[in-house]
Design a protein around this motif. Structure first.
Motif, PDB file in Angstrom:
ATOM      1  N   LEU A 177       0.834  -1.199   0.000  1.00  0.00           N
ATOM      2  CA  LEU A 177       0.000   0.000   0.000  1.00  0.00           C
ATOM      3  C   LEU A 177       0.870   1.251   0.000  1.00  0.00           C
ATOM      4  O   LEU A 177       1.908   1.290   0.661  1.00  0.00           O
ATOM      5  CB  LEU A 177      -0.895   0.034   1.242  1.00  0.00           C
ATOM      6  CG  LEU A 177      -1.991  -1.019   1.350  1.00  0.00           C
ATOM      7  CD1 LEU A 177      -2.669  -0.929   2.711  1.00  0.00           C
ATOM      8  CD2 LEU A 177      -3.013  -0.858   0.249  1.00  0.00           C
ATOM      9  N   THR A 178       0.415   2.257  -0.709  1.00  0.00           N
ATOM     10  CA  THR A 178       1.101   3.550  -0.653  1.00  0.00           C
ATOM     11  C   THR A 178       0.671   4.248   0.627  1.00  0.00           C
ATOM     12  O   THR A 178      -0.284   3.834   1.287  1.00  0.00           O
ATOM     13  CB  THR A 178       0.727   4.431  -1.859  1.00  0.00           C
ATOM     14  OG1 THR A 178      -0.671   4.735  -1.791  1.00  0.00           O
ATOM     15  CG2 THR A 178       1.056   3.755  -3.175  1.00  0.00           C
ATOM     16  N   LYS A 179       1.363   5.312   0.968  1.00  0.00           N
ATOM     17  CA  LYS A 179       1.024   6.088   2.172  1.00  0.00           C
ATOM     18  C   LYS A 179      -0.405   6.613   2.073  1.00  0.00           C
ATOM     19  O   LYS A 179      -1.177   6.543   3.038  1.00  0.00           O
ATOM     20  CB  LYS A 179       2.031   7.237   2.330  1.00  0.00           C
ATOM     21  CG  LYS A 179       1.726   8.193   3.435  1.00  0.00           C
ATOM     22  CD  LYS A 179       2.157   7.643   4.777  1.00  0.00           C
ATOM     23  CE  LYS A 179       2.059   8.715   5.849  1.00  0.00           C
ATOM     24  NZ  LYS A 179       1.234   8.312   6.960  1.00  0.00           N
ATOM     25  N   THR A 180      -0.789   7.115   0.904  1.00  0.00           N
ATOM     26  CA  THR A 180      -2.140   7.653   0.700  1.00  0.00           C
ATOM     27  C   THR A 180      -3.189   6.559   0.873  1.00  0.00           C
ATOM     28  O   THR A 180      -4.210   6.767   1.531  1.00  0.00           O
ATOM     29  CB  THR A 180      -2.267   8.268  -0.713  1.00  0.00           C
ATOM     30  OG1 THR A 180      -1.229   9.236  -0.881  1.00  0.00           O
ATOM     31  CG2 THR A 180      -3.605   8.922  -0.920  1.00  0.00           C
ATOM     32  N   GLN A 181      -2.939   5.389   0.292  1.00  0.00           N
ATOM     33  CA  GLN A 181      -3.883   4.281   0.418  1.00  0.00           C
ATOM     34  C   GLN A 181      -4.011   3.842   1.876  1.00  0.00           C
ATOM     35  O   GLN A 181      -5.118   3.586   2.359  1.00  0.00           O
ATOM     36  CB  GLN A 181      -3.437   3.100  -0.441  1.00  0.00           C
ATOM     37  CG  GLN A 181      -3.552   3.345  -1.929  1.00  0.00           C
ATOM     38  CD  GLN A 181      -2.862   2.264  -2.752  1.00  0.00           C
ATOM     39  OE1 GLN A 181      -1.860   1.684  -2.340  1.00  0.00           O
ATOM     40  NE2 GLN A 181      -3.408   2.000  -3.941  1.00  0.00           N
ATOM     41  N   SER A 182      -2.881   3.755   2.581  1.00  0.00           N
ATOM     42  CA  SER A 182      -2.905   3.377   3.996  1.00  0.00           C
ATOM     43  C   SER A 182      -3.704   4.376   4.810  1.00  0.00           C
ATOM     44  O   SER A 182      -4.513   3.996   5.667  1.00  0.00           O
ATOM     45  CB  SER A 182      -1.488   3.296   4.560  1.00  0.00           C
ATOM     46  OG  SER A 182      -0.793   2.234   4.007  1.00  0.00           O
ATOM     47  N   ASP A 183      -3.481   5.666   4.550  1.00  0.00           N
ATOM     48  CA  ASP A 183      -4.198   6.711   5.282  1.00  0.00           C
ATOM     49  C   ASP A 183      -5.701   6.641   5.028  1.00  0.00           C
ATOM     50  O   ASP A 183      -6.500   6.745   5.965  1.00  0.00           O
ATOM     51  CB  ASP A 183      -3.667   8.100   4.909  1.00  0.00           C
ATOM     52  CG  ASP A 183      -2.247   8.337   5.399  1.00  0.00           C
ATOM     53  OD1 ASP A 183      -1.791   7.571   6.280  1.00  0.00           O
ATOM     54  OD2 ASP A 183      -1.600   9.280   4.911  1.00  0.00           O
ATOM     55  N   LYS A 184      -6.090   6.456   3.765  1.00  0.00           N
ATOM     56  CA  LYS A 184      -7.518   6.367   3.431  1.00  0.00           C
ATOM     57  C   LYS A 184      -8.163   5.145   4.090  1.00  0.00           C
ATOM     58  O   LYS A 184      -9.265   5.216   4.624  1.00  0.00           O
ATOM     59  CB  LYS A 184      -7.714   6.314   1.916  1.00  0.00           C
ATOM     60  CG  LYS A 184      -7.554   7.637   1.230  1.00  0.00           C
ATOM     61  CD  LYS A 184      -7.824   7.509  -0.269  1.00  0.00           C
ATOM     62  CE  LYS A 184      -7.669   8.839  -0.960  1.00  0.00           C
ATOM     63  NZ  LYS A 184      -7.897   8.726  -2.416  1.00  0.00           N
ATOM     64  N   LEU A 185      -7.461   4.017   4.037  1.00  0.00           N
ATOM     65  CA  LEU A 185      -7.990   2.795   4.638  1.00  0.00           C
ATOM     66  C   LEU A 185      -8.109   2.950   6.149  1.00  0.00           C
ATOM     67  O   LEU A 185      -9.122   2.568   6.739  1.00  0.00           O
ATOM     68  CB  LEU A 185      -7.100   1.599   4.285  1.00  0.00           C
ATOM     69  CG  LEU A 185      -7.544   0.237   4.804  1.00  0.00           C
ATOM     70  CD1 LEU A 185      -8.944  -0.116   4.311  1.00  0.00           C
ATOM     71  CD2 LEU A 185      -6.552  -0.841   4.388  1.00  0.00           C
ATOM     72  N   THR A 186      -7.100   3.530   6.774  1.00  0.00           N
ATOM     73  CA  THR A 186      -7.142   3.759   8.217  1.00  0.00           C
ATOM     74  C   THR A 186      -8.309   4.664   8.583  1.00  0.00           C
ATOM     75  O   THR A 186      -9.049   4.380   9.536  1.00  0.00           O
ATOM     76  CB  THR A 186      -5.814   4.378   8.711  1.00  0.00           C
ATOM     77  OG1 THR A 186      -4.753   3.495   8.384  1.00  0.00           O
ATOM     78  CG2 THR A 186      -5.837   4.608  10.211  1.00  0.00           C
ATOM     79  N   LYS A 187      -8.484   5.741   7.834  1.00  0.00           N
ATOM     80  CA  LYS A 187      -9.579   6.685   8.103  1.00  0.00           C
ATOM     81  C   LYS A 187     -10.931   5.985   7.972  1.00  0.00           C
ATOM     82  O   LYS A 187     -11.816   6.153   8.813  1.00  0.00           O
ATOM     83  CB  LYS A 187      -9.484   7.869   7.142  1.00  0.00           C
ATOM     84  CG  LYS A 187     -10.448   8.976   7.425  1.00  0.00           C
ATOM     85  CD  LYS A 187     -10.217  10.160   6.487  1.00  0.00           C
ATOM     86  CE  LYS A 187     -11.200  11.266   6.765  1.00  0.00           C
ATOM     87  NZ  LYS A 187     -11.032  12.407   5.871  1.00  0.00           N
ATOM     88  N   SER A 188     -11.078   5.174   6.933  1.00  0.00           N
ATOM     89  CA  SER A 188     -12.327   4.444   6.713  1.00  0.00           C
ATOM     90  C   SER A 188     -12.596   3.447   7.843  1.00  0.00           C
ATOM     91  O   SER A 188     -13.723   3.344   8.337  1.00  0.00           O
ATOM     92  CB  SER A 188     -12.256   3.716   5.371  1.00  0.00           C
ATOM     93  OG  SER A 188     -13.389   2.918   5.185  1.00  0.00           O
TER      94      SER A 188
END
Length: 191
Positions: free
Chosen positions: A129-140
């Motif tokens: 996962l990219t940093k952006t993908q990780s952040d979005k998944l974490t937020k969700s």
């Protein structure tokens, strides 16, 4: 769960509880001991993943207690582990319990996360996962669970694409592999 696995898990959970309690008590004297233990866990996970020699050390019955204890002392010093973790590993070597170290790391992470009101989501993806993908998944996941979620990401190229997320007893599988398996099962039923 098989009997040997449940025995290992039980041993690991007892050690994890003891280490956490010692770190929490030490927090009253010297701040951030629990955080320091989390750093130890990260270092141990890396060693377990990256070093075949370390894996052999903790699992091979060919090493004597003394050899394991000496090696663990050197490893703990080199890794800069806390006194609590180094002492625990030395005790585990003395008692021939180093084989439960992977389960101890997992149980201790869960204990610390639970005490902080956090949960860990195991995420398996076909590509990192990219940093952006990780952040979005974490937020969700934070929004859906109502708790602070930390990701434990692994890569499994056999998924082809998509991801598998496990949070507690819930699992969401959006991998292409599982969709292909479902389609294959449907095709078998039709024909």
């Amino acid at each position: 769960m098989s009997e040997p696995a449940s025995i290992s898990t039980g041993i690991a959970e007892r050690y994890a509880t003891a280490v956490y309690d010692l770190a929490r008590e030490a927090n009253q004297v010297e701040a951030n001991q629990v955080d320091a233990i989390e750093g130890d866990l990260t270092a141990l996970e890396a060693a377990l993943t990256d070093s075949d020699d370390f894996q052999r050390l903790i699992t091979s019955p060919l090493y004597t207690r003394e050899q394991q204890a000496q090696a663990i002392k050197v490893v703990a010093d080199k890794m800069g582990l806390t006194k609590t973790m180094a002492s625990t590993l030395a005790l585990m070597a003395q008692k021939r319990r180093l084989f439960v170290l992977p389960a101890l790391v997992k149980a201790l992470r869960e204990t610390i996360a639970e005490a902080k009101g956090e949960i860990t989501a195991d995420v398996t993806t076909a590509k990192a996962l990219t940093k952006t993908q990780s952040d979005k998944l974490t937020k969700s996941l934070n929004a859906s669970t109502g708790k602070k979620v930390s990701l434990h990401a692994t890569v499994d190229e056999s998924l082809i694409g998509g991801l598998v997320v496990k949070v507690g007893s819930k699992m969401i599988d959006t991998s292409i592999r599982s969709k292909l398996n479902s389609l294959q099962n449907v095709m078998k039923e039709v024909g």
